[in-house]
Design an enzyme around this catalytic site. Structure first.
Site, mmCIF file in Angstrom:
data_model
loop_
_atom_site.group_PDB
_atom_site.id
_atom_site.type_symbol
_atom_site.label_atom_id
_atom_site.label_comp_id
_atom_site.label_asym_id
_atom_site.label_seq_id
_atom_site.Cartn_x
_atom_site.Cartn_y
_atom_site.Cartn_z
ATOM 1 N N GLY A 201 -8.975 71.015 -3.113
ATOM 2 C CA GLY A 201 -7.337 70.874 -3.446
ATOM 3 C C GLY A 201 -6.607 71.819 -3.299
ATOM 4 O O GLY A 201 -6.687 72.548 -2.522
ATOM 5 N N ASN A 202 -5.313 71.394 -3.761
ATOM 6 C CA ASN A 202 -4.279 72.372 -3.677
ATOM 7 C C ASN A 202 -3.603 72.658 -4.893
ATOM 8 O O ASN A 202 -3.979 72.350 -5.912
ATOM 9 C CB ASN A 202 -3.224 71.516 -2.584
ATOM 10 C CG ASN A 202 -2.694 70.352 -3.239
ATOM 11 O OD1 ASN A 202 -1.892 70.293 -4.017
ATOM 12 N ND2 ASN A 202 -3.016 69.394 -2.385
ATOM 13 N N ARG A 203 -2.635 73.446 -4.755
ATOM 14 C CA ARG A 203 -1.927 74.101 -6.092
ATOM 15 C C ARG A 203 -1.024 73.345 -6.509
ATOM 16 O O ARG A 203 -0.210 73.941 -7.500
ATOM 17 C CB ARG A 203 -1.646 75.410 -5.778
ATOM 18 C CG ARG A 203 -2.778 76.403 -5.449
ATOM 19 C CD ARG A 203 -2.663 77.886 -5.795
ATOM 20 N NE ARG A 203 -1.625 78.453 -4.805
ATOM 21 C CZ ARG A 203 -0.279 79.055 -5.091
ATOM 22 N NH1 ARG A 203 0.127 78.847 -6.406
ATOM 23 N NH2 ARG A 203 0.336 79.338 -4.199
ATOM 24 N N SER A 204 -0.482 72.330 -6.266
ATOM 25 C CA SER A 204 0.714 71.481 -6.454
ATOM 26 C C SER A 204 0.558 70.888 -7.962
ATOM 27 O O SER A 204 -0.527 70.554 -8.465
ATOM 28 C CB SER A 204 0.891 70.320 -5.785
ATOM 29 O OG SER A 204 1.732 69.403 -6.098
ATOM 30 N N ALA A 268 1.229 66.494 -2.760
ATOM 31 C CA ALA A 268 0.646 67.487 -1.627
ATOM 32 C C ALA A 268 -0.609 66.819 -1.521
ATOM 33 O O ALA A 268 -1.515 66.794 -2.190
ATOM 34 C CB ALA A 268 0.585 68.657 -1.938
#
Ligand code: CTP
Length: 396
Positions: A201-204, A268
């Site tokens: 995943g990403n940090r959004s 994101a």
């Protein structure tokens, strides 16, 4: 703006202090009108210190300056928090037996109330009727929230959180330049499952996307928010759909986009997903010292929306870049807007400490020609409003 905050006599009156503080910090001139009952719950010095103005209570003070009408006449907005069942009944009946009642009747300003009371009182037919009457007169009702009440009981009747009251109150003053527009916003970050317990995943956090959705609601739009793993709470004023992976987000966007006048792709998106998802937890005994993941490319949702866009539809993309040099950053943005086929591109720098999860943001908005149409820096809510200004300018 000159904002009158009416404080009435309920236990939640102590929370009015945070509402007043929020409005003052937002740069407004706040004048508190407290009922006698309110002052049994919260002290006048507190209200005066926080509002930075004298607090008015008595109908028979300042008679020479006709204060009972002057305060209301000067107001640009009246916020009553908390509004008790009794004060709501008085407002609905148009009573003016105290300074707050006079202030409201003498004013042409919009009125926002934040009710707080026990569930039985909130659901009593008399209160239900009074709220209907106030709504029909254009009064904005914020909350009440559902939760723990003063005693051991819980349910609807709890004062809405002060931040939310401030936001809803200030929204009343926003230009209503998106009335009749349907706006679809994606927010958050997609996650691609590796096995039942892990993901890429990403940090959004979803904060900027939610701020856009809120700002659009405040300006009169009908908003659908598609949230990918949001770390923020969403308000009831918009339709919210939750998704997890990129393919789920793609399907939800494809379904919702034909109905939208504006599509804002703030999420994101994971560009790749594992080729296969393990049915059971991946175990170290099986994988050994090295684990190689085979990833396959996800569809480009934004580019797909650009290709299938409806007539007159405005598509806004985001570009998250770690490039530090401004010219190089702009060059990346210019290439991206062409590649994605969007009308506007919101370019923001992200990094270990920038962009994702933070309270503020700094953006440059480009149009299809690569020209800078707007630059903004500040809270994500402020940035959201400036982005919507750029969207509104395109409608014009
Ligand atoms: N986006 C999308 N689908 C993808 C990837 C990105 O719809 N598979 C959207 C994002 O929501 C954003 C815009 O495209 O509005 C740009 O996303 P960004 O991550 O900055 O760019 P990428 O397309 O991933 O390109 P790159 O990885 O080369 O920066």
């Amino acid at each position: 703006m000159n904002i009158v905050v009416g404080v009435t006599g309920g236990i939640a009156a102590y929370k009015a202090v945070n509402v007043i503080r929020g409005l003052v910090l937002a740069g407004h001139d706040v004048h508190v009108v407290a009922t006698d009952a309110a002052l049994r719950f919260v002290g006048k010095p507190t209200l005066e210190a926080i509002s930075r103005n004298i607090v008015h209570t008595d109908l028979y003070e300042g008679v020479a300056e006709v204060r009972h009408v002057a305060i209301g006449q000067a107001a640009d907005l009246i916020v009553i928090a908390p509004a008790t069942a009794n004060s709501i009944a008085k407002l609905a009946a148009g009573l003016a037996d105290d300074l707050l009642g006079n202030t409201v009747l003498a004013s042409r300003a919009p009125v926002v109330i934040a009710p707080a009371m026990h569930t039985e009182m909130w659901q009593h037919p008399a209160t239900v009727h009074n709220i209907d009457v106030l709504r029909s007169r254009g009064v904005t009702v914020v909350g009440p929230a559902v939760g723990q009440l003063t005693g051991a009981d819980s349910g609807p009747g709890r004062l809405e959180e002060p931040d939310e009251i401030v936001r809803a109150a200030l929204a009343v003053l926003e230009p209503k330049d998106l009335v009749g527009r349907r706006i679809l916003v994606s927010a958050g970050g997609t996650r691609e499952a590796l096995d039942p317990v892990r993901y890429l995943g990403n940090r959004s956090s979803g904060k900027q996307g939610l701020a856009l959705a809120r700002a659009a609601v405040a300006r009169g739009a009908e908003v659908t928010l598609i949230g990918a793993n949001l770390e923020v709470q969403t308000p009831a004023s918009m339709r919210v759909l939750h998704v997890g992976s990129t393919l789920e987000l793609a399907a939800a966007m494809r379904d919702a986009a034909p109905e939208a006048d504006v599509v804002i792709m703030a999420a994101a998106v994971a560009d790749y997903r594992p080729e296969s998802v393990a049915e059971a937890k991946i175990k170290k005994e099986t994988t050994g010292d090295r684990l190689t993941l085979e990833l396959v490319k996800n569809p480009d949702i934004l580019a797909g929306l650009g290709e299938s866009r409806g007539p007159g539809q405005i598509i806004v993309g985001f570009a998250a870049e770690t490039e530090q040099d401004r010219d190089a950053l702009l060059a990346l943005g210019r290439a991206k807007i062409v590649r994605k086929g969007s009308d506007l591109l919101v370019l923001n720098r992200v990094g270990w400490t920038e962009g994702f999860g933070t309270e503020g943001n700094t953006v440059v908005v480009l149009d299809r020609l690569g020209d800078i149409v707007m630059e903004a820096s500040g809270s994500k809510q402020t940035v959201a409003d400036r982005i919507l200004d750029a969207v509104v300018a395109r409608f014009a």
